[in-house]
Design an enzyme around this catalytic site. Structure first.
Site: not given
Length: 354
Positions: A38-39, A128, A232-233, A255
């Site tokens: 989710p972004m 967040c 992540g990454d 993401a």
């Protein structure tokens, strides 16, 4: 229950062979175990549709929804948040992420999402790092300093949403001097969450430096029965494979890297199966993908607002291509569909960086 290693898997000198088994979040089967993060500002229904058309994501998620804002809209008979656009009618499984610091408010919204929207998973944002969410609203990653409140939020949501599973997304801690993810992982599980996602940075880091996958992997030993999802990454299919091979995770979440590359999930899924990784679409196909995405956004938000919203996506699609900066300069000024399409025709990069 956490995903169990099947007969095709084993640990050989610390490296797990592929493919990993499907991920189970409560009764929800996530296959392949690749999740779309989710972004805020990006993962709306139009973007989710683009990812869905390429395939490869076992579970997609909305943008994070402000629970208190949802309640206010509901009480004032206003239209529900734009961030819930498309949710009621989309294919499942689908997760909705919510945030706030009031357990009762979160539980009320979670129950509405389950009863009215029939969502597959309710995810809580405890990660967040944005100041408006943390310092101003005392939510998101701010709550990592208050495990008791986190426990109560999760407990009430789990009770309100049952049998729909509730999950949590966290960071390693608030700062590099206060990494408490192991403690938080135990709190999350004890409160009844069905899965835990961990972004391998602290809130203080925002997106600087590299995600610490060793730290993510260590958290697994602090969980008894629920799956661990690493984030992540992950910007290539090869890195997704490496995450499963080297680290003790049950699933991965992609993401920012997917924002201009909705086909990344399909590439990662193929790699996990041991199939050849599909090539990136041609530059012309990538341009056409972006224009289809644009049509979906305009269809929902209208010509003017849709064009403004699409400008940031257009920059993502151009990233890593020769002439991307020149394109961004022009597309940032587009205010109508005609202007947007004209700029894309003239300036969208059709060569990758050397």
């Amino acid at each position: 229950m956490a995903s169990q290693v099947n007969e095709k898997q084993h640990l050989d000198d610390g490296v797990r062979t592929l493919p990993p088994p499907p991920l189970k979040i409560g009764d929800v089967v996530v296959d392949p175990p690749i999740l779309q993060a989710p972004m805020a500002g990006f993962t709306n229904a139009a973007f989710r549709q683009m990812v869905r058309e390429y395939g490869g994501s076992g579970l997609q998620a909305t943008e994070m929804v402000n629970a208190r804002g949802f309640v206010w809209m509901d009480e004032h008979e206003a239209e529900h948040p734009d961030r819930l656009w498309g949710v009621a009618d989309e294919p499942r499984p689908l997760a909705v992420q919510i945030w706030d610091n009031q357990p009762e408010v979160m539980a009320k919204v979670g129950k509405r999402l389950v009863d009215e929207y029939r969502v597959s998973v309710v995810d809580i944002n405890f990660g967040c790092p944005v100041r408006q969410v943390t310092e101003k609203a005392h939510s998101g990653s701010y709550l990592l300093r208050d495990p008791d409140r986190m426990h109560e939020i999760i407990r009430q949501l789990v009770e309100a949403c049952a049998p729909t599973p509730v999950t949590a997304k966290i960071r390693l801690g608030c700062s590099r001097d206060n990494i408490n993810c192991n403690e938080i992982a135990s709190v999350v599980e004890q409160a009844g969450a069905a899965a835990l996602t961990v972004h391998g940075r602290t809130a203080q880091d925002f997106f600087k430096g590299s995600a610490d996958w060793e730290r993510i992997s260590e958290i697994k030993s602090h969980l008894k029965n629920i799956p661990l999802i690493g984030n992540g990454d992950l910007d290539s299919a090869e890195k997704v494979v490496t995450a499963f091979q080297k680290y003790n995770v049950d699933g991965v979440m992609i993401a920012r890297a997917c924002l201009g590359r909705p086909w990344l999930f399909a590439q990662a899924a193929a790699a996990l199966r041991g199939d050849p990784i599909p090539e990136d679409p041609s530059m012309e196909e990538q341009r056409d993908c972006m224009l289809r995405h644009f049509d979906l956004v305009v269809e929902r938000f209208g010509a003017e607002k849709g064009t403004l919203l699409m400008r940031k996506y257009a920059c993502c699609y151009a990233q890593g291509k020769r002439g991307a900066r020149h394109f961004r300069t022009h597309v940032a000024k587009a205010s109508t569909p005609a202007e947007f399409q004209s700029i894309v025709t003239e300036f969208f990069p059709l060569e990758s960086q050397p």
